[in-house]
Design a protein around this motif. Structure first.
Motif, PDB file in Angstrom:
ATOM      1  N   THR A 106       0.751  -1.185   0.001  1.00  0.00           N
ATOM      2  CA  THR A 106       0.001   0.048  -0.141  1.00  0.00           C
ATOM      3  C   THR A 106       0.904   1.389  -0.168  1.00  0.00           C
ATOM      4  OG1 THR A 106      -0.068  -0.008   2.341  1.00  0.00           O
ATOM      5  CG2 THR A 106      -2.109  -1.176   1.478  1.00  0.00           C
ATOM      6  N   GLY A 107       2.207   1.024   0.459  1.00  0.00           N
ATOM      7  CA  GLY A 107       3.052   2.312   0.544  1.00  0.00           C
ATOM      8  C   GLY A 107       2.642   3.168   1.808  1.00  0.00           C
ATOM      9  N   HIS A 108       2.110   2.535   2.859  1.00  0.00           N
ATOM     10  CA  HIS A 108       1.636   3.433   3.895  1.00  0.00           C
ATOM     11  C   HIS A 108       1.831   2.747   5.047  1.00  0.00           C
ATOM     12  CE1 HIS A 108      -0.214   6.944   2.009  1.00  0.00           C
ATOM     13  NE2 HIS A 108      -0.351   6.066   0.999  1.00  0.00           N
ATOM     14  N   LYS A 109       2.065   3.202   6.362  1.00  0.00           N
ATOM     15  CA  LYS A 109       2.051   2.654   7.626  1.00  0.00           C
ATOM     16  C   LYS A 109       1.873   3.756   8.671  1.00  0.00           C
ATOM     17  CE  LYS A 109       2.534  -0.854  10.436  1.00  0.00           C
ATOM     18  NZ  LYS A 109       1.921  -2.094  10.623  1.00  0.00           N
ATOM     19  N   THR A 113      12.943   1.583   3.318  1.00  0.00           N
ATOM     20  CA  THR A 113      12.889   1.884   4.793  1.00  0.00           C
ATOM     21  C   THR A 113      12.281   0.726   5.746  1.00  0.00           C
ATOM     22  OG1 THR A 113      10.631   2.631   4.516  1.00  0.00           O
ATOM     23  CG2 THR A 113      12.262   4.114   4.074  1.00  0.00           C
ATOM     24  N   LEU A 114      13.011   0.539   6.834  1.00  0.00           N
ATOM     25  CA  LEU A 114      12.134  -0.558   7.599  1.00  0.00           C
ATOM     26  C   LEU A 114      10.694  -0.185   7.680  1.00  0.00           C
ATOM     27  CD1 LEU A 114      13.350  -2.832   9.619  1.00  0.00           C
ATOM     28  CD2 LEU A 114      12.938  -1.032  11.276  1.00  0.00           C
ATOM     29  N   ILE A 115       9.809  -1.075   7.804  1.00  0.00           N
ATOM     30  CA  ILE A 115       8.617  -0.638   8.299  1.00  0.00           C
ATOM     31  C   ILE A 115       8.544  -0.305   9.647  1.00  0.00           C
ATOM     32  CG2 ILE A 115       6.039  -1.397   8.262  1.00  0.00           C
ATOM     33  CD1 ILE A 115       6.978  -3.466   5.896  1.00  0.00           C
ATOM     34  N   PRO A 116       7.840   0.927  10.070  1.00  0.00           N
ATOM     35  CA  PRO A 116       7.784   1.290  11.507  1.00  0.00           C
ATOM     36  C   PRO A 116       7.057   0.276  12.209  1.00  0.00           C
ATOM     37  CG  PRO A 116       7.179   3.098  10.126  1.00  0.00           C
ATOM     38  CD  PRO A 116       7.401   1.926   9.301  1.00  0.00           C
ATOM     39  N   ARG A 117       7.329  -0.199  13.414  1.00  0.00           N
ATOM     40  CA  ARG A 117       6.849  -1.447  14.368  1.00  0.00           C
ATOM     41  C   ARG A 117       6.108  -0.361  15.388  1.00  0.00           C
ATOM     42  NH1 ARG A 117       9.502  -3.825  10.597  1.00  0.00           N
ATOM     43  NH2 ARG A 117      10.547  -5.787  11.165  1.00  0.00           N
ATOM     44  N   PRO A 118       4.820  -0.995  15.737  1.00  0.00           N
ATOM     45  CA  PRO A 118       4.287  -0.444  17.005  1.00  0.00           C
ATOM     46  C   PRO A 118       5.239  -0.568  18.195  1.00  0.00           C
ATOM     47  CG  PRO A 118       3.145  -2.357  15.947  1.00  0.00           C
ATOM     48  CD  PRO A 118       3.979  -2.032  15.012  1.00  0.00           C
ATOM     49  N   ASP A 132      19.845 -15.128  12.586  1.00  0.00           N
ATOM     50  CA  ASP A 132      18.792 -15.278  13.319  1.00  0.00           C
ATOM     51  C   ASP A 132      17.809 -15.623  12.158  1.00  0.00           C
ATOM     52  OD1 ASP A 132      16.176 -15.170  14.815  1.00  0.00           O
ATOM     53  OD2 ASP A 132      17.160 -13.472  15.836  1.00  0.00           O
ATOM     54  N   PRO A 133      16.936 -16.999  12.748  1.00  0.00           N
ATOM     55  CA  PRO A 133      16.038 -17.560  11.701  1.00  0.00           C
ATOM     56  C   PRO A 133      14.810 -16.841  11.510  1.00  0.00           C
ATOM     57  CG  PRO A 133      16.263 -18.952  13.773  1.00  0.00           C
ATOM     58  CD  PRO A 133      17.510 -17.728  13.626  1.00  0.00           C
ATOM     59  N   HIS A 134      14.632 -15.844  12.494  1.00  0.00           N
ATOM     60  CA  HIS A 134      13.480 -15.006  12.513  1.00  0.00           C
ATOM     61  C   HIS A 134      13.381 -13.967  11.260  1.00  0.00           C
ATOM     62  CE1 HIS A 134      10.859 -11.708  14.342  1.00  0.00           C
ATOM     63  NE2 HIS A 134      12.044 -10.879  14.160  1.00  0.00           N
ATOM     64  N   LEU A 135      14.734 -13.847  10.863  1.00  0.00           N
ATOM     65  CA  LEU A 135      14.874 -13.125   9.490  1.00  0.00           C
ATOM     66  C   LEU A 135      14.360 -13.686   8.451  1.00  0.00           C
ATOM     67  CD1 LEU A 135      18.629 -12.258   9.936  1.00  0.00           C
ATOM     68  CD2 LEU A 135      16.783 -10.333   9.930  1.00  0.00           C
ATOM     69  N   LEU A 136      13.769 -14.998   8.320  1.00  0.00           N
ATOM     70  CA  LEU A 136      13.329 -15.445   7.126  1.00  0.00           C
ATOM     71  C   LEU A 136      11.665 -15.385   7.095  1.00  0.00           C
ATOM     72  CD1 LEU A 136      15.542 -18.665   7.360  1.00  0.00           C
ATOM     73  CD2 LEU A 136      15.737 -16.665   5.795  1.00  0.00           C
ATOM     74  N   GLU A 137      11.263 -14.939   8.432  1.00  0.00           N
ATOM     75  CA  GLU A 137       9.635 -14.801   8.493  1.00  0.00           C
ATOM     76  C   GLU A 137       8.978 -13.453   8.358  1.00  0.00           C
ATOM     77  OE1 GLU A 137       9.460 -16.549  12.435  1.00  0.00           O
ATOM     78  OE2 GLU A 137      10.552 -18.169  11.856  1.00  0.00           O
ATOM     79  N   ASN A 138       7.767 -13.393   8.578  1.00  0.00           N
ATOM     80  CA  ASN A 138       7.089 -12.237   8.532  1.00  0.00           C
ATOM     81  C   ASN A 138       7.428 -11.060   7.630  1.00  0.00           C
ATOM     82  OD1 ASN A 138       5.590 -13.382  10.736  1.00  0.00           O
ATOM     83  ND2 ASN A 138       7.176 -12.944  12.238  1.00  0.00           N
ATOM     84  N   GLY A 139       7.680 -11.598   6.531  1.00  0.00           N
ATOM     85  CA  GLY A 139       8.012 -10.395   5.587  1.00  0.00           C
ATOM     86  C   GLY A 139       9.326  -9.864   5.650  1.00  0.00           C
ATOM     87  N   LEU A 140      10.255 -10.312   6.775  1.00  0.00           N
ATOM     88  CA  LEU A 140      11.645  -9.589   7.009  1.00  0.00           C
ATOM     89  C   LEU A 140      12.335  -9.672   5.639  1.00  0.00           C
ATOM     90  CD1 LEU A 140      10.180  -9.386   9.964  1.00  0.00           C
ATOM     91  CD2 LEU A 140      12.854  -9.846  10.714  1.00  0.00           C
ATOM     92  N   PRO A 141      12.267 -10.858   4.897  1.00  0.00           N
ATOM     93  CA  PRO A 141      13.136 -11.080   3.780  1.00  0.00           C
ATOM     94  C   PRO A 141      12.959  -9.742   2.972  1.00  0.00           C
ATOM     95  CG  PRO A 141      12.278 -12.810   4.228  1.00  0.00           C
ATOM     96  CD  PRO A 141      11.614 -12.171   5.012  1.00  0.00           C
ATOM     97  N   HIS A 142      11.793  -9.160   2.942  1.00  0.00           N
ATOM     98  CA  HIS A 142      11.639  -7.896   1.908  1.00  0.00           C
ATOM     99  C   HIS A 142      11.894  -6.755   2.268  1.00  0.00           C
ATOM    100  CE1 HIS A 142       8.892 -10.254  -0.751  1.00  0.00           C
ATOM    101  NE2 HIS A 142       8.547 -11.160   0.467  1.00  0.00           N
ATOM    102  N   GLU A 143      12.457  -6.470   3.625  1.00  0.00           N
ATOM    103  CA  GLU A 143      12.949  -5.409   4.315  1.00  0.00           C
ATOM    104  C   GLU A 143      14.572  -4.917   4.164  1.00  0.00           C
ATOM    105  OE1 GLU A 143      10.407  -3.797   7.577  1.00  0.00           O
ATOM    106  OE2 GLU A 143      10.231  -5.826   8.077  1.00  0.00           O
ATOM    107  N   PRO A 144      14.693  -3.883   4.186  1.00  0.00           N
ATOM    108  CA  PRO A 144      16.438  -3.725   4.070  1.00  0.00           C
ATOM    109  C   PRO A 144      17.145  -4.317   5.077  1.00  0.00           C
ATOM    110  CG  PRO A 144      15.277  -1.562   4.634  1.00  0.00           C
ATOM    111  CD  PRO A 144      14.360  -2.780   4.497  1.00  0.00           C
ATOM    112  N   VAL A 145      17.920  -5.119   4.720  1.00  0.00           N
ATOM    113  CA  VAL A 145      18.894  -6.014   5.604  1.00  0.00           C
ATOM    114  C   VAL A 145      19.898  -5.113   6.581  1.00  0.00           C
ATOM    115  CG1 VAL A 145      20.684  -6.897   4.143  1.00  0.00           C
ATOM    116  CG2 VAL A 145      20.018  -8.185   5.917  1.00  0.00           C
ATOM    117  N   THR A 146      20.316  -4.038   5.959  1.00  0.00           N
ATOM    118  CA  THR A 146      21.026  -3.259   6.704  1.00  0.00           C
ATOM    119  C   THR A 146      20.229  -2.469   7.886  1.00  0.00           C
ATOM    120  OG1 THR A 146      20.415  -1.683   5.003  1.00  0.00           O
ATOM    121  CG2 THR A 146      22.814  -2.389   4.816  1.00  0.00           C
ATOM    122  N   ALA A 147      19.049  -2.601   7.771  1.00  0.00           N
ATOM    123  CA  ALA A 147      17.924  -2.033   8.839  1.00  0.00           C
ATOM    124  C   ALA A 147      17.855  -3.043   9.703  1.00  0.00           C
ATOM    125  CB  ALA A 147      16.904  -1.223   8.311  1.00  0.00           C
ATOM    126  N   LEU A 148      17.949  -4.007   9.437  1.00  0.00           N
ATOM    127  CA  LEU A 148      17.837  -5.215  10.500  1.00  0.00           C
ATOM    128  C   LEU A 148      18.915  -6.091  11.155  1.00  0.00           C
ATOM    129  CD1 LEU A 148      15.181  -7.090   8.243  1.00  0.00           C
ATOM    130  CD2 LEU A 148      14.674  -6.072  10.377  1.00  0.00           C
TER     131      LEU A 148
END
Ligand code: GLN
Length: 278
Positions: free
Chosen positions: A70-73, A86-91, A190-206
Motif C-alpha cells: 500500500t506504501g503506507h504505515k 525503509t524499515l516498516i515502522p513497528r508499533p 537469526d532464523p526470525h529473518l526468514l519470517e513475517n515479511g522480513l526478507p523484503h525489508e532492507p537487511v542493513t536496517a535489520l
C-alpha cells in the motif's frame, strides 16, 4: 467484472491472511477507506482495477508486507509513506518515543534520531514537541527522501535531515539533550529473518553482526561525544539484549541506566544519562 462484495468473499475463502488484508488492498486500489467497501458492496471494479487488486493480493499471499504494497504505515497516529528502502515502522517502537517524551518534559531540546528510516521516531517527536530541534540521520539517501517527504506532508518543519552513517557526519560542537535510535539489532543468522515479511525489508536496517550488537556498540561508544551534560541516550533493542547493553552503557560512562519493558513485560528500550563533563 466483479463487485466489491464478490471480491471480498473470494478473499475470505483464501484464508485468514487474505480475509484480513484483502479489504485493505481493495480499499487501497480504489483510493477509498475500508468502510466505503461495506457501504458500496455492489460497486463493480473495472478490469484494470480488478487486475491491480488481484496482483497485490497475490504478492501479499507470497509474503510481501502489506505496508510495501500500500506504501503506507501508521505510526504514532501519523500516516507514513514507506518504501522497500525503509524499515516498516513497528508499533513497539512507540515505546521509545513514549520513553523520550516522559524523560524530557521541557519545551525545548536538541534531539538526534540516528537511522531514521521512514522518519517515524523523528516525526512522532516533532508532532508532540513542535519546539524541539530535531536532527534525523540515515546512511541511505533513499530512506532520507522518504523521511523528508513524510515530514513535508505532515508539515513538520522542526526536523533537519542529514546523510550520515551513525555519528560520522555530525559536528561534535552540536550537543544533544536526547539521542534516540532504533538501529539494526538482529543477529545475522537469526532464523526470525526468514519470517513475517522480513526478507523484503532492507537487511542493513535489520542485522548487525553475529550477535546483533555491532551498531549498538558503535552508537553507545560514541554517543558521549555528542551529548550535552546530563543528556540521555535511548536505544531500542532485542528482547534478550538488555544485560549486554546495560554493560555497554556502563563501560561508556553512563549512569542512571535503565531498561524499559513493553506491555508484554519484554525488555525493549535501554537508556542512560551522560553526566560527566568532557
Ligand atoms: N523489531 C524488528 C524485528 O525484529 C527489528 C527492527 C530492528 O532491527 N531495528 O522484526
Amino acid at each position: 467484472m466483479s463487485s466489491v462484495k464478490q471480491l471480498l468473499s473470494a478473499a475470505a475463502e483464501l484464508g485468514t491472511e487474505a480475509a484480513a488484508d484483502g479489504p485493505l488492498l481493495l480499499a487501497h486500489v480504489l483510493g477509498r477507506d475500508r468502510s466505503w467497501l461495506y457501504a458500496w458492496p455492489e460497486y463493480r471494479l473495472d478490469a484494470n482495477k480488478q487486475k491491480q487488486y488481484k496482483s497485490l493480493l497475490q504478492r501479499r499471499l507470497s509474503g510481501e508486507p502489506l505496508a510495501y504494497l500500500t506504501g503506507h504505515k501508521e505510526f504514532w497516529s501519523l500516516d507514513l509513506q514507506v518504501t522497500p528502502a525503509t524499515l516498516i515502522p513497528r508499533p513497539e517502537t512507540e515505546l521509545l518515543v513514549e520513553t523520550a517524551l516522559a524523560l524530557h518534559s521541557q519545551e525545548t531540546a536538541k534531539v538526534l534520531d540516528l537511522g531514521t528510516g521512514s522518519g517515524a521516531i523523528a516525526l512522532a517527536l516533532a508532532s508532540e514537541r513542535p519546539q524541539w530541534q530535531i536532527t534525523a540521520t540515515d546512511i541511505s539517501g533513499a530512506a532520507l527522501e522518504v523521511a523528508t517527504e513524510n515530514a513535508r506532508r505532515h508539515k513538520l518543519g522542526n526536523i533537519q535531515f542529514l546523510h550520515s552513517h551513525w555519528f560520522d557526519s555530525l559536528d561534535t560542537h552540536r550537543r544533544y539533550d536526547l539521542i534516540l535510535s532504533n538501529p539494526p539489532y538482529v543477529a545475522e543468522n537469526d532464523p526470525h529473518l526468514l519470517e513475517n515479511g522480513l526478507p523484503h525489508e532492507p537487511v542493513t536496517a535489520l542485522t548487525a553482526g553475529t550477535d546483533g550488537l555491532d551498531d549498538l556498540r558503535r552508537i553507545i561508544g560514541a554517543a558521549s561525544d555528542h551529548l550535552a551534560p546530563g543528556g540521555w541516550l535511548l536505544v531500542e533493542h532485542g528482547l534478550d539484549q538488555a544485560l549486554p547493553l546495560q554493560q555497554l552503557f556502563e563501560d561508556a560512562g553512563f549512569d542512571n541506566i535503565k531498561t524499559v519493558r513493553d506491555l508484554e513485560h519484554r525488555d525493549r528500550v535501554t537508556l542512560g544519562c551522560y553526566s560527566r563533563t568532557p
